[in-house]
Design a protein around this motif. Sequence first.
Motif, mmCIF file in Angstrom:
data_model
loop_
_atom_site.group_PDB
_atom_site.id
_atom_site.type_symbol
_atom_site.label_atom_id
_atom_site.label_comp_id
_atom_site.label_asym_id
_atom_site.label_seq_id
_atom_site.Cartn_x
_atom_site.Cartn_y
_atom_site.Cartn_z
ATOM 1 N N MET A 1 8.724 10.614 -0.336
ATOM 2 C CA MET A 1 8.880 10.249 -1.748
ATOM 3 C C MET A 1 7.659 9.463 -2.208
ATOM 4 O O MET A 1 7.162 8.598 -1.484
ATOM 5 N N ILE A 2 7.211 9.762 -3.411
ATOM 6 C CA ILE A 2 6.088 9.054 -4.010
ATOM 7 C C ILE A 2 6.574 8.357 -5.272
ATOM 8 O O ILE A 2 7.220 8.978 -6.131
ATOM 9 N N ASP A 3 6.273 7.084 -5.380
ATOM 10 C CA ASP A 3 6.523 6.345 -6.612
ATOM 11 C C ASP A 3 5.300 6.499 -7.496
ATOM 12 O O ASP A 3 4.169 6.192 -7.071
ATOM 13 N N LEU A 4 5.501 6.965 -8.729
ATOM 14 C CA LEU A 4 4.419 7.147 -9.684
ATOM 15 C C LEU A 4 4.537 6.087 -10.777
ATOM 16 O O LEU A 4 5.494 6.091 -11.554
ATOM 17 N N TYR A 5 3.574 5.197 -10.826
ATOM 18 C CA TYR A 5 3.506 4.189 -11.874
ATOM 19 C C TYR A 5 2.696 4.792 -13.019
ATOM 20 O O TYR A 5 1.504 5.061 -12.873
ATOM 21 N N TYR A 6 3.361 4.972 -14.163
ATOM 22 C CA TYR A 6 2.899 5.955 -15.144
ATOM 23 C C TYR A 6 3.132 5.471 -16.566
ATOM 24 O O TYR A 6 4.099 4.773 -16.855
ATOM 25 N N TRP A 7 2.224 5.847 -17.440
ATOM 26 C CA TRP A 7 2.481 5.828 -18.874
ATOM 27 C C TRP A 7 1.907 7.118 -19.445
ATOM 28 O O TRP A 7 1.149 7.830 -18.766
ATOM 29 N N THR A 8 2.266 7.438 -20.670
ATOM 30 C CA THR A 8 1.967 8.754 -21.225
ATOM 31 C C THR A 8 0.555 8.804 -21.817
ATOM 32 O O THR A 8 0.352 9.037 -23.003
ATOM 33 N N THR A 9 -0.432 8.628 -20.961
ATOM 34 C CA THR A 9 -1.840 8.682 -21.327
ATOM 35 C C THR A 9 -2.499 9.832 -20.571
ATOM 36 O O THR A 9 -1.921 10.360 -19.605
ATOM 37 N N PRO A 10 -3.719 10.215 -20.946
ATOM 38 C CA PRO A 10 -4.387 11.272 -20.176
ATOM 39 C C PRO A 10 -4.475 10.975 -18.684
ATOM 40 O O PRO A 10 -4.243 11.870 -17.852
ATOM 41 N N ASN A 11 -4.807 9.756 -18.322
ATOM 42 C CA ASN A 11 -4.902 9.442 -16.897
ATOM 43 C C ASN A 11 -3.544 9.524 -16.215
ATOM 44 O O ASN A 11 -3.450 9.941 -15.056
ATOM 45 N N GLY A 12 -2.503 9.136 -16.918
ATOM 46 C CA GLY A 12 -1.164 9.278 -16.350
ATOM 47 C C GLY A 12 -0.788 10.740 -16.140
ATOM 48 O O GLY A 12 -0.216 11.112 -15.108
ATOM 49 N N HIS A 13 -1.137 11.586 -17.109
ATOM 50 C CA HIS A 13 -0.791 13.005 -17.010
ATOM 51 C C HIS A 13 -1.466 13.682 -15.822
ATOM 52 O O HIS A 13 -0.903 14.616 -15.239
ATOM 53 N N LYS A 14 -2.668 13.249 -15.467
ATOM 54 C CA LYS A 14 -3.373 13.887 -14.344
ATOM 55 C C LYS A 14 -2.490 13.927 -13.094
ATOM 56 O O LYS A 14 -2.372 14.959 -12.422
ATOM 57 N N VAL A 15 -1.898 12.785 -12.771
ATOM 58 C CA VAL A 15 -1.151 12.677 -11.516
ATOM 59 C C VAL A 15 0.203 13.363 -11.626
ATOM 60 O O VAL A 15 0.654 14.020 -10.678
ATOM 61 N N SER A 16 0.853 13.241 -12.773
ATOM 62 C CA SER A 16 2.138 13.929 -12.913
ATOM 63 C C SER A 16 1.945 15.439 -12.834
ATOM 64 O O SER A 16 2.791 16.164 -12.286
ATOM 65 N N ILE A 17 0.829 15.952 -13.352
ATOM 66 C CA ILE A 17 0.545 17.389 -13.229
ATOM 67 C C ILE A 17 0.433 17.772 -11.757
ATOM 68 O O ILE A 17 1.031 18.763 -11.315
ATOM 69 N N GLU A 20 3.827 17.793 -10.001
ATOM 70 C CA GLU A 20 4.635 18.950 -10.384
ATOM 71 C C GLU A 20 4.070 20.240 -9.792
ATOM 72 O O GLU A 20 4.821 21.098 -9.311
ATOM 73 N N GLU A 21 2.755 20.396 -9.827
ATOM 74 C CA GLU A 21 2.144 21.604 -9.277
ATOM 75 C C GLU A 21 2.430 21.746 -7.781
ATOM 76 O O GLU A 21 2.669 22.852 -7.283
ATOM 77 N N ALA A 22 2.392 20.632 -7.066
ATOM 78 C CA ALA A 22 2.585 20.666 -5.618
ATOM 79 C C ALA A 22 4.054 20.634 -5.216
ATOM 80 O O ALA A 22 4.379 20.815 -4.034
ATOM 81 N N GLY A 23 4.933 20.378 -6.165
ATOM 82 C CA GLY A 23 6.360 20.328 -5.860
ATOM 83 C C GLY A 23 6.750 19.142 -4.996
ATOM 84 O O GLY A 23 7.722 19.219 -4.235
ATOM 85 N N LEU A 24 6.032 18.041 -5.140
ATOM 86 C CA LEU A 24 6.330 16.846 -4.352
ATOM 87 C C LEU A 24 7.471 16.057 -4.990
ATOM 88 O O LEU A 24 7.605 16.001 -6.216
ATOM 89 N N ASP A 25 8.270 15.438 -4.143
ATOM 90 C CA ASP A 25 9.318 14.548 -4.637
ATOM 91 C C ASP A 25 8.681 13.252 -5.121
ATOM 92 O O ASP A 25 7.905 12.623 -4.392
ATOM 93 N N TYR A 26 9.020 12.864 -6.342
ATOM 94 C CA TYR A 26 8.461 11.616 -6.856
ATOM 95 C C TYR A 26 9.436 10.957 -7.823
ATOM 96 O O TYR A 26 10.302 11.615 -8.404
ATOM 97 N N ALA A 27 9.269 9.653 -7.950
ATOM 98 C CA ALA A 27 10.073 8.862 -8.869
ATOM 99 C C ALA A 27 9.133 8.185 -9.852
ATOM 100 O O ALA A 27 8.163 7.536 -9.444
ATOM 101 N N ILE A 55 0.092 4.958 -7.431
ATOM 102 C CA ILE A 55 1.184 5.535 -6.645
ATOM 103 C C ILE A 55 1.460 4.667 -5.433
ATOM 104 O O ILE A 55 0.597 3.906 -4.986
ATOM 105 N N VAL A 56 2.660 4.815 -4.919
ATOM 106 C CA VAL A 56 2.995 4.349 -3.576
ATOM 107 C C VAL A 56 3.578 5.537 -2.837
ATOM 108 O O VAL A 56 4.621 6.078 -3.240
ATOM 109 N N ASP A 57 2.876 5.977 -1.809
ATOM 110 C CA ASP A 57 3.358 7.077 -0.974
ATOM 111 C C ASP A 57 4.180 6.465 0.149
ATOM 112 O O ASP A 57 3.654 5.769 1.027
#
Length: 229
Positions: A1-17, A20-27, A55-57
Amino acid sequence: MIDLYYWTTPNGHKVSIFLEEAGLDYAVKPVHIGRGEQFASEFLTIAPNNRIPAIVDRAPADGGQPLALFESGAILEYLADKTGRFLAHEGRERYVTLQWVYWQVGGLGPMAGQNHHFRNYAPHKIDYAVERYIKETARLYSVLDARLEDHDYMGGDAYSIADMAIYPWVVPYDKQGQDIEEYPNVLRWMREIDARPAVKRAYALVEDINPANNVEMDDEARKHLFGQR
């Protein structure tokens, strides 16, 4: 599980993409940058530069303790190496891809970010600054367009972390004073990435976390975003 510390900015979108592309479990752990949550002591232990994403992996490849990482370029490279996807393991293809990731991190992101600030958020318009950053953004779009004239993707023939890094910074082209029709190769590339299901899922996070997809630019937000020391 990966914790994603995120806000809806371009830099945030990079990691969420990527996730999702890799199908990794994340919160998702939202960090409301307009309300100063990036300065919370708990977050600073993960991201001492008080910026998202981080992130925290909790299951790193080395089997050790959970691994915290900040800086979006480093996170993308780490996740690509962890999964063996979207970045060649070795050889020239790897370095060609990484050069474009670093181009975004060191060029397109900072310049487009200053563009956004002086065009959309500065309390007083400074014509010189607005013109300077619009022109520099246009120059960078021209570099991008030239690369995509004879390559399907930024790294070459295959979709990679370079595309994931750059795409979210081109999505708001109108806020950067750019006419996307002037960059036909960029437009073709954007439309291909727009259609990817994983990208759609990543951007759907906006509806749950920040439906307005912006920062409420009140006095408190200005203090947190533009008044740090």
